[in-house]
Scaffold this motif. Structure first.
Motif, short mmCIF file in Angstrom:
data_model
loop_
_atom_site.label_atom_id
_atom_site.label_comp_id
_atom_site.label_asym_id
_atom_site.label_seq_id
_atom_site.Cartn_x
_atom_site.Cartn_y
_atom_site.Cartn_z
N PRO A 166 -1.47 1.77 -4.97
CA PRO A 166 -0.71 1.38 -5.80
C PRO A 166 -1.12 0.38 -6.75
O PRO A 166 -0.59 0.01 -8.03
N SER A 209 -3.20 11.89 7.07
CA SER A 209 -3.24 11.99 5.45
C SER A 209 -4.71 12.11 5.39
O SER A 209 -5.51 11.53 5.87
N ALA A 269 0.85 -1.30 -0.13
CA ALA A 269 0.20 -0.02 -0.07
C ALA A 269 0.76 1.31 0.02
O ALA A 269 0.37 2.39 -0.39
N LEU A 323 -2.64 7.61 -3.88
CA LEU A 323 -3.01 6.59 -4.76
C LEU A 323 -2.84 5.30 -4.37
O LEU A 323 -2.09 4.90 -3.59
P1 AMP Z 1 0.74 12.02 2.59
O1 AMP Z 1 0.00 13.41 2.63
O2 AMP Z 1 1.89 11.95 3.64
O3 AMP Z 1 -0.18 10.92 2.79
O4 AMP Z 1 1.48 11.79 1.23
C1 AMP Z 1 0.93 11.92 -0.05
C2 AMP Z 1 1.85 11.95 -1.00
O5 AMP Z 1 2.51 10.91 -0.84
C3 AMP Z 1 1.36 12.31 -2.29
O6 AMP Z 1 1.39 13.40 -2.90
C4 AMP Z 1 2.45 11.49 -3.28
O7 AMP Z 1 3.62 12.29 -3.42
C5 AMP Z 1 2.69 10.47 -2.30
N1 AMP Z 1 2.03 9.28 -2.70
C6 AMP Z 1 0.76 9.14 -3.03
N2 AMP Z 1 0.16 7.59 -3.07
C7 AMP Z 1 1.07 7.10 -2.47
C8 AMP Z 1 1.27 5.56 -2.18
N3 AMP Z 1 0.49 4.83 -2.27
N4 AMP Z 1 2.56 5.20 -1.37
C9 AMP Z 1 3.60 6.19 -1.32
N5 AMP Z 1 3.51 7.50 -1.58
C10 AMP Z 1 2.43 7.84 -2.03
#
Ligand code: AMP
Ligand code: MG
Length: 342
Positions: free
Chosen positions: A270, A250, A118, A268
């Motif tokens: 994955p 988040s 994830a 997203l």
């Molecule tokens: P956060 O606000 O810490 O949840 O981080 C979101 C950011 O992580 C997004 O803007 C992407 O740059 C990155 N991101 C999005 N989806 C994922 C995921 N499934 N796994 C890791 N990084 C992600």
């Protein structure tokens, strides 16, 4: 000029008052606070300490901002000579990187494993396709997303240490992969900032990088209070009692766009390359802000059922989910760290 006896008394009284006020300021707790925009976020640092240390505290706060800027310069994909950009632009060749970035990549891979994929820091190209930070983002074509997804996965990035050169190297095993540390770098940055403040003798303070929070110590013996905001932006849903810990959220409200009445946000899944559904926000409370950051993103993707089952197996980690129907779900120990509701 002759000074009368009465005037003399007034002068002595005023001097004594000034002395007293200075003394009170010297020994009472004062707040030093400042805000900067770093990592695309408004970062606020507040520290508490004795008035006599005010100058030292101000310098420490500046240095803490410097730590965040330093981490940004290593891990931002918007900075051309960052470790991340150099890996992304190397076309699959070995790239010498800092021990710090190597450590974050290893941590990211571990959280990826723990969360059954994830959490995935190789979604850079998919994120680019969505272009959430662009001026006019639109929903990309599903087949294009699927095609790009085949080039991602935590196994696509390898980190090695070379004993001879005493250097860490990173390399993509698939040239289509692209790093995006947006889900973990901020947590690490505030961890380093907090470490700096502690090293400068700060015993009480709070670093808030747009919802990624580290709390140093407590406030005059009582826990700091950190609100969990409503995903709809109308106030605070609950309050966490925080003492020497980190609180990272988040949320789907942080970055995204609406198309055809649907919100497309930046976290997203994955497995699909599309925004993860079912959750509005996840707040993770644990001592290590880097872990809190990575976990909050991963748990958002996993959803409350699977997510809480995982958190309940981990020591010293609590999570608060708000699902897409507005219902709050708590991990086992979460109720114990929330302020009771009236
Ligand atoms: P956060 O606000 O810490 O949840 O981080 C979101 C950011 O992580 C997004 O803007 C992407 O740059 C990155 N991101 C999005 N989806 C994922 C995921 N499934 N796994 C890791 N990084 C992600
Ligand atoms: Mg995160």
């Amino acid at each position: 000029m002759k000074i009368s006896k009465r005037n003399n008394i007034i002068i002595v009284a005023v001097a004594f008052m000034i002395f007293l006020l200075t003394l009170i300021d010297y020994i009472s707790i004062r707040r030093v606070t400042a805000e900067r925009v770093l990592m695309d976020t408004a970062v606020r640092i507040t520290v508490y300490g004795l008035g006599r240390d005010r100058k030292k505290l101000e310098i420490a706060v500046e240095e803490a901002f410097g730590e965040i800027a330093r981490v940004e310069s290593l891990m931002s994909s918007y900075i051309t000579d960052s470790d991340v950009s150099r890996i992304n632009n190397a076309g699959g060749a070995f790239v010498a990187i800092s021990a710090e970035t190597a450590n974050i990549l290893e941590t990211a891979k571990r959280v990826g494993e723990l969360t059954d994929g994830a959490f995935d820091v190789t979604l850079g190209r998919v994120m680019k396709l969505w272009d959430f930070t662009g001026s006019e983002p639109t929903v990309p074509d599903e087949s294009t997303v699927n095609e790009i997804l085949t080039g991602s996965g935590n196994d696509k990035i390898e980190v090695t240490y070379n004993d001879a050169t005493e250097t860490y190297y990173a390399q993509f095993t698939d040239t289509r992969a692209m790093l995006d540390l947006g889900g973990i770098a901020k947590g690490h940055a505030i961890k380093q900032a907090a470490r700096l403040l502690r090293a400068r003798g700060v015993k009480s303070g709070i670093i808030d990088a747009g919802g990624d929070i580290v709390v140093i110590g407590n406030k005059k013996g009582k826990p700091f209070k950190v609100g969990i905001r409503s995903p709809d932006g109308d106030g605070i849903l609950s309050v966490i009692k925080a003492d020497d810990t980190s609180i990272v959220t988040s949320g789907d409200y942080e970055r995204g766009f609406v198309q055809g009445g649907v919100l497309y946000h930046h976290i997203l899944d994955p497995k699909t390359g599309f925004p993860a559904g079912g959750t509005r926000s996840v707040t993770v409370v644990t001592h290590d802000p880097t872990i809190a950051d990575a976990l909050s993103t991963a748990l958002f993707v996993m959803g409350s059922d699977t997510g809480i089952a995982l958190v309940d197996q981990l020591d010293g980690v609590e999570a608060i989910f708000i699902d897409d129907t507005g219902v709050t779900h708590l991990s086992k120990g979460a109720a114990g760290i929330l302020e009771p509701k009236e």
